[in-house]
Design a protein around this motif. Structure first.
Motif, mmCIF file in Angstrom:
data_model
loop_
_atom_site.group_PDB
_atom_site.id
_atom_site.type_symbol
_atom_site.label_atom_id
_atom_site.label_comp_id
_atom_site.label_asym_id
_atom_site.label_seq_id
_atom_site.Cartn_x
_atom_site.Cartn_y
_atom_site.Cartn_z
ATOM 1 N N ASN A 138 12.276 4.462 -14.553
ATOM 2 C CA ASN A 138 12.116 3.491 -13.472
ATOM 3 C C ASN A 138 13.287 3.484 -12.492
ATOM 4 N N VAL A 139 14.392 4.127 -12.865
ATOM 5 C CA VAL A 139 15.556 4.145 -11.981
ATOM 6 C C VAL A 139 15.240 4.828 -10.655
ATOM 7 N N ARG A 140 14.267 5.721 -10.641
ATOM 8 C CA ARG A 140 13.900 6.419 -9.416
ATOM 9 C C ARG A 140 12.503 6.026 -8.929
ATOM 10 N N LYS A 141 11.929 5.023 -9.553
ATOM 11 C CA LYS A 141 10.555 4.660 -9.235
ATOM 12 C C LYS A 141 10.467 3.317 -8.521
ATOM 13 N N ILE A 142 9.286 3.085 -7.985
ATOM 14 C CA ILE A 142 8.919 1.774 -7.454
ATOM 15 C C ILE A 142 8.288 0.978 -8.594
ATOM 16 N N GLY A 197 13.460 0.282 -8.623
ATOM 17 C CA GLY A 197 14.048 -0.103 -9.904
ATOM 18 C C GLY A 197 15.538 0.140 -9.992
ATOM 19 N N ARG A 198 16.055 1.015 -9.153
ATOM 20 C CA ARG A 198 17.457 1.437 -9.271
ATOM 21 C C ARG A 198 18.470 0.291 -9.244
ATOM 22 N N PRO A 199 18.348 -0.710 -8.340
ATOM 23 C CA PRO A 199 19.352 -1.778 -8.335
ATOM 24 C C PRO A 199 19.453 -2.526 -9.668
ATOM 25 N N ALA A 223 0.808 -1.217 0.000
ATOM 26 C CA ALA A 223 0.000 0.000 0.000
ATOM 27 C C ALA A 223 0.844 1.271 0.000
ATOM 28 N N PHE A 224 1.993 1.220 0.687
ATOM 29 C CA PHE A 224 2.818 2.429 0.848
ATOM 30 C C PHE A 224 4.297 2.124 0.578
ATOM 31 N N PRO A 225 4.641 1.810 -0.674
ATOM 32 C CA PRO A 225 6.030 1.455 -0.984
ATOM 33 C C PRO A 225 6.940 2.645 -1.226
ATOM 34 N N GLY A 226 6.404 3.857 -1.189
ATOM 35 C CA GLY A 226 7.151 5.052 -1.555
ATOM 36 C C GLY A 226 8.505 5.230 -0.888
#
Length: 291
Positions: A154-158, A192-194, A71-74
């Protein structure tokens, strides 16, 4: 510093389960992307029964429960390998002695890094993501990464797993019903960063996705899964070859017929018993410590 969101769980965990006891061998489980820390619950229970002091802390910013993580992965957005490594270094530093590490996927990469830094007594890396110097990149692995890598934002996204993507790449060696069950009970969104860092490791000289394979360290077991599409066994074998000059104990084993879900699917205990046997063989079991 440990993110505020993970402090209640980590501090509580340190006060229970014997983690602060000098008499019990601590084991730290490190999950990879898309799995929540509670996906190790069966492993934690088994290792506790065998006399260890097990602990499965989450990644930086990871909510305590799976529903909260979905619900809150931010808070996890933008987390990379370096941040995760620093996070686990801090947590391990709270233990009374170096633990045994068991990591899966990116958790397997982190386990190797922590072991090389002298922070662990030994480690098991299950289907570990390749590090700089491992050049093997099978087409099937690249295909599993493309849904994330094709969008640079996506490098900075969930990033969330779709049931179709999870079934095709992560849970391809089990039934559709089991795949759906695992998706509902173990899987959460992931940064997504890793993935971008791993994909560029061999062209970025400053990459955090690196492991010192020659340093003196504790025993290491690398495990490949015969049907893995996310980190194919050929990639893990290539990583094992990077340790050929190592003087410290390094083993490789392969589990035929298993996919990337081998740490959480119906055959997890076969893998767990293999890990326990490895620890016993290298004097890292509670019985060895008592002796």
């Amino acid at each position: 510093m440990t993110p505020v969101g993970s402090l209640p769980r980590t501090l509580a965990a340190l006060d229970r389960g014997g983690l602060q006891s000098e008499d019990r061998t601590p084991v730290v489980f490190i999950h990879g992307l898309w799995l929540h820390a509670t996906s190790w619950d069966s492993w934690v229970e088994l290792f506790e029964e065998r006399g260890y002091a097990p602990w499965a802390p989450g990644w930086p910013g990871e909510p305590e429960s799976l529903p909260a993580a979905n619900a809150f992965p931010g808070p996890m957005a933008g987390t990379g390998v370096a941040e995760a490594l620093s996070h686990y270094e801090e947590l391990i530093g709270r233990l009374p002695r170096p633990p045994v590490l068991v990591g899966h996927a990116f958790g397997g990469l982190l386990a190797q890094q922590l072991l090389a830094r002298g922070l662990a007594a030994g480690a098991v890396a299950v289907a570990p993501v390749q590090f700089r110097g491992v050049l093997r990149l099978p087409p099937v692995q690249m295909a599993s990464l493309l849904p994330v890598l094709r969008n640079p934002l996506n490098v900075r996204k969930i990033v969330r797993q779709t049931p179709q993507h999870f079934r095709r790449d992560f849970a391809n060696a089990v039934s559709e019903r089991e795949s759906n069950d695992m998706l509902a009970t173990c899987v959460m969104p992931a940064p997504g960063r890793p993935l971008f860092q791993a994909a560029l490791a061999n062209v970025n000289p400053r990459t955090p996705v690196r492991v010192d394979t020659t340093v003196d360290r504790g025993p290491l077991l690398l495990v490949g899964a015969g049907r893995d599409r996310v980190v194919p066994a050929s990639v893990v074998r290539a990583a094992a070859r990077r340790y050929r000059r190592a003087t410290s104990p390094t083993e490789y084993m392969e589990i035929e017929g298993s996919g990337h879900s081998l740490v959480i699917d119906h055959s997890w205990q076969i893998l767990a018993e293999t890990v326990l046997a490895f620890l016993d063989r290298h004097g890292l079991s509670p019985e060895s410590a008592d002796g």
